[in-house]
Design an enzyme around this catalytic site. Structure first.
Site, PDB file in Angstrom:
ATOM      1  N   LYS A  43      63.517  21.752  43.307  1.00 47.75           N
ATOM      2  CA  LYS A  43      64.624  21.754  42.383  1.00 47.75           C
ATOM      3  C   LYS A  43      64.113  22.780  40.841  1.00 47.75           C
ATOM      4  O   LYS A  43      65.258  23.300  40.641  1.00 47.75           O
ATOM      5  CB  LYS A  43      64.895  20.526  41.600  1.00 47.75           C
TER       6      LYS A  43
ATOM      7  N   GLY B 110      72.218   9.305  45.021  1.00 44.44           N
ATOM      8  CA  GLY B 110      72.969   8.341  45.679  1.00 44.44           C
ATOM      9  C   GLY B 110      74.069   9.147  46.733  1.00 44.44           C
ATOM     10  O   GLY B 110      74.489  10.287  46.262  1.00 44.44           O
TER      11      GLY B 110
ATOM     12  N   GLU C 248      65.032  10.184  50.493  1.00 44.94           N
ATOM     13  CA  GLU C 248      65.160  10.671  51.765  1.00 44.94           C
ATOM     14  C   GLU C 248      64.559   9.677  52.900  1.00 44.94           C
ATOM     15  O   GLU C 248      63.889   8.786  52.644  1.00 44.94           O
ATOM     16  CB  GLU C 248      64.359  12.028  52.001  1.00 44.94           C
TER      17      GLU C 248
ATOM     18  N   LYS D 184      68.217  21.545  50.070  1.00 41.45           N
ATOM     19  CA  LYS D 184      67.378  22.403  49.258  1.00 41.45           C
ATOM     20  C   LYS D 184      66.361  23.496  49.960  1.00 41.45           C
ATOM     21  O   LYS D 184      65.916  24.112  49.417  1.00 41.45           O
ATOM     22  CB  LYS D 184      66.559  21.527  48.331  1.00 41.45           C
TER      23      LYS D 184
ATOM     24  N   ASP E  50      60.189  17.653  46.563  1.00 45.01           N
ATOM     25  CA  ASP E  50      61.617  17.670  46.212  1.00 45.01           C
ATOM     26  C   ASP E  50      61.716  18.052  44.887  1.00 45.01           C
ATOM     27  O   ASP E  50      62.892  19.042  44.742  1.00 45.01           O
ATOM     28  CB  ASP E  50      61.998  16.327  46.460  1.00 45.01           C
TER      29      ASP E  50
END
Length: 813
Positions: free
Chosen positions: A680, A795, A665, A577, A676
């Site tokens: 997003k 996952g 992570e 990302k 994170d």
């Protein structure tokens, strides 16, 4: 009568000559057998002459090599009893050759006339030994010197055939020749005065065609080391296929443009008499090969082959003084002709402002000098510019008799090259439309040939070449999925997906034919030390079509290399990302590079792992909808944590469990700090058309500052134990209100924030289980009831499947 020609590889050694004997012995009709020099001997002779002319004694060593090769052939082909006579004859010929080379050594120079005499010894020696071998094996054979049959002018080095005289000589000899097999050395000829000449490189093919026409042979067989003419050079295009039937004109075009299996002038003598040519493989004689005839009756594909010529230069003459002035083209081409330079390609603008020709690299210095001198006055008066030279180029040509009756071939050709970032420098297409030629950079030859072959010959099977960075949890799952689905992709989606390179933080490995994914771990372990610069350099060097760089890391340094890949038309697929949540200008630049270089930049897994969140958003925007508000739970790891954290568990244990199961992570602070999720929601906002930076995202941290400042996982987990009571209190406050804790991202009115929220019963987020994600899009079309996307959002398996889907998307572009 038949005429058979065997090339240098077919007669390279004793074993090969035995194969030739087997092939010849099967013919039931009188046969002319034309043979080349032993493979490589002609080059040795030229090298020896060059050294001798430079007063370098090394020519004697080459002469010894030539002698040894022919003596070895004698030992293996003949019974001992006749060795001495054969060796004596060969030695006598080599003594004459040595005398010629000594002459060049003494005077310190050579001439084309001397060169013709020297290089002819290759064919003279091979034809002698082969004819004697035929006799020793019981075949009714005779040797006839080609100099006594083929008459030429005195243009030494590349003599022109006097067909009238030649046909007379051939007719006179065969009228009285009762032998079943006549062996003739290829390449060699003579003037009417008996001076030795040659027919140029590839002249053995020409010799065979001349004799086939003169004897009215029923067929001309060219025996070589490949099973016919291929749709492309099989050494560069592994998927190339043999063309079963082709016309004379198509064969001439392909051979002119580099199909080395056939010497271009070969076709002309037999074309007039419509004698079929068949190209066969000496080492696989059972293969049908390629039949060349007057026409093919529309058999096969529209495009019959793709060929190329390397080492080409472009010479361009242009200037305002050329427009409307008659005679410029005449002077230009006369100048080129007078210095003996062959023009391979011509193109001229309809405005008459410029003329461009393609010539061999070796001729460009003389040609440019001559043209500048010829137009000296016009250049001085600035009516014409000095000649422009471009080197290190190649010509790629599509060939087919039926191309003119099919629309869109040029467009398909140029589009295919353009999609693979192959720059076209010049274009030429004849009025017959049997050939479409393009000039490209020499370094792009292999990629261009493979891309065009894929487009025109491979039943729409598209090859994707992957270079995978990172093979931990996600990367290993991706490689597993690629191996599992390889056959399905090829059969159902017409995609041949190969992994060419793999790298992790320690090792990297490349295999040009594709890595065996059933054993990739061992292959990688035996690779070289990982180096990012070397990794991308190797990808550039390979220069494969449809190349895709796959980033399975969360590494900022790797993300910083995306622009290098995109600038080289290498697509990028990433779950990392960092690039898309970096400075807005960098994000925008990557998107623009992807468009400019026609290299998709896909990052579906940046948000929601395998969920089609970004894809759905793109379709909304493209169709004219506008995002008003986004609410989302975007962290599968945080959702897993807060779904499993309760009064009976500790926050420390739940986070540890999430890390062990691969939901977080490797550094769990990346997830638990909220950065994170902030990345997003930033990506979603940007993809919705809004200009935001990461610093614009309001982040309401729920972790203590001490936890955020730790520099190791051990220290981080220790702080979770220390502040356990605070986490329990946060849970209890929510539970007392009948709420659940969810880490929520929200975007509205151009602003975004992330933070831990208490979600009441009845809310869309309340029953979100496990590591699932959910996104609510409120748009102009969905103002009250949002468009909802929900499912597993973390996952290794689902993330790998999202990357897999992006790879397939590129394959379908």
């Amino acid at each position: 009568m038949k005429t058979l020609k065997f090339g240098g590889t077919s007669v390279a050694n004793a074993n090969n000559i035995k194969l030739v004997k087997d092939i010849v012995s099967q013919n039931q009709v009188p046969t002319v057998v034309v043979v080349s020099a032993f493979g490589g001997v002609t080059d040795l002779l030229l090298n020896a002459l060059d050294l001798a002319a430079k007063n370098e004694i090394g020519y004697k060593e080459i002469l010894s090599q030539i002698e040894e090769r022919h003596f070895n052939a004698i030992k293996l082909l003949f019974p001992v009893a006749i060795h001495s006579g054969l060796i004596s004859k060969v030695k006598s010929e080599l003594n004459d050759l040595e005398t010629l080379l000594e002459g060049a050594f003494l005077i310190g120079e050579t001439t084309q006339r001397l060169s013709d005499k020297v290089v002819s010894y290759g064919e003279l020696l091979s034809s002698y030994l082969i004819s004697e071998h035929f006799k020793a094996e019981g075949l009714d054979a005779i040797l006839k010197n080609g100099r006594e049959l083929i008459i030429t002018n005195d243009n030494f080095g590349n003599a022109s055939v006097n067909f009238s005289k030649t046909n007379e000589q051939v007719a006179a000899f065969f009228e009285n020749n009762s032998h079943k097999i006549t062996v003739v050395p290829g390449f060699v000829a003579a003037t009417e005065d008996g001076d030795a000449t040659t027919l140029g490189r590839g002249g053995s093919d020409f010799t065979a065609a001349i004799l086939a026409a003169a004897t009215n042979s029923e067929i001309l067989e060219i025996w070589t080391d490949v099973s016919g003419m291929y749709t492309a050079n099989p050494k560069l295009v592994k998927q190339a296929k043999c063309v079963a039937h082709i016309s004379y004109e198509e064969a001439m075009e392909l051979s002119h443009f580099g199909a080395k299996v056939l010497y271009p002038p070969t076709i002309q003598p037999v074309l007039n008499k419509e004698i079929p040519i068949v190209i066969k493989n000496t080492f696989e004689p059972e293969q049908e090969g390629t039949l060349i005839t007057k026409n093919t009756n529309g058999e096969g594909k529209t495009v019959r082959g793709i060929s190329h010529i390397g080492n080409i230069s472009l010479l361009s003459l242009e200037g305002p003084g050329m427009v409307g002035i008659p005679g410029i083209s005449k002077r230009f081409f006369e100048t080129i002709s007078q210095i003996g330079v062959s023009v391979v390609l011509i193109t001229q603008a309809s405005s008459e402002h410029s003329i461009c020709i393609g010539i061999a690299d070796k001729d460009v210095a003389n040609a440019s000098k001559a043209v500048n001198l010829a137009f000296e006055y016009e250049i001085a008066s600035k009516k014409i510019h000095p000649v422009k030279v471009e080197t290190d180029l190649a010509i790629v040509a599509l060939v087919g008799d039926n191309m003119k009756s099919h629309q869109g071939l040029s467009g398909k050709m140029f589009s295919t090259l353009g999609k693979n970032n192959v720059n076209i420098r010049a274009i030429a297409q004849g009025a017959s439309e049997r050939n479409i030629s393009t000039v490209i950079d020499k370094k792009d030859i292999k990629k261009a040939l493979n891309a065009l072959h894929e487009a025109f010959f491979e039943e729409n099977i598209k090859q994707l070449n992957l270079f995978v960075m990172g093979c931990g949890n996600v990367g290993s799952k991706l490689l597993q999925q690629l191996q599992q689905q390889h056959s399905y992709l090829k059969k159902e989606l017409k995609l041949n997906v190969r992994v060419i390179g793999i790298a992790n933080s320690r090792k990297m490995v490349f295999q040009e034919g594709g890595i065996d994914l059933s054993n990739w771990q061992d292959t990688l372990d035996s690779g070289t030390i990982a180096n990012q610069e070397a990794f991308i350099s190797k990808i550039k060097e390979l220069n494969y079509r449809n190349s895709i760089f796959v980033d399975n890391t969360a590494n900022a340094t790797v993300a910083a290399t995306y622009s290098d890949y995109l600038k080289n038309s290498i697509s990028v697929v990433t779950c990392n990302k960092i690039a898309c949540s970096s400075e807005y200008q960098n994000y925008l630049s990557l998107k623009q590079l992807a468009k400019k270089y026609n290299a998709p930049f896909l990052f579906e897994t940046n948000v929601g792992a395998g969920l089609p969140i970004l894809d759905t958003l793109k379709h909304l925007i493209v169709s004219g909808d506008k995002v008003k508000k986004i609410q989302a739970v975007l962290s599968g790891s945080l959702n897993f944590v807060f779904n499993n954290f309760n009064g009976e568990t500790t926050f420390h244990d739940v986070v540890k469990q999430a890390q062990v199961q691969g939901y977080t992570e490797p550094d769990p602070t990346i997830d638990l700090s909220g950065i994170d999720v902030a990345r997003k929601i930033l990506i979603l906002a940007r993809e919705s058309g809004y200009h935001l930076e990461l610093t614009d995202i309001e982040n309401e941290a729920f972790l203590p500052e001490e936890s955020l400042q730790t520099n190791s996982n051990e220290a981080f987990f220790n702080t979770l134990v220390k502040y356990e009571s605070d986490f329990q209190k946060r849970y209890k406050n929510a539970a007392d209100k009948g709420c659940k804790l969810k880490y929520v991202a929200q975007f509205e009115n151009g602003k975004a924030k992330v933070g831990l929220q208490e979600i009441p019963q009845g809310h869309d987020f309340y029953n979100l289980e496990g590591s699932d994600n959910i996104v609510l899009f409120y748009t102009e079309r969905y103002p009250q009831q949002p468009l909802i996307i929900k499912g597993a959002g973390a996952g290794a398996d689902v993330t790998a499947s999202g990357i897999f889907a992006d790879i397939v998307r590129i394959g379908n572009f």
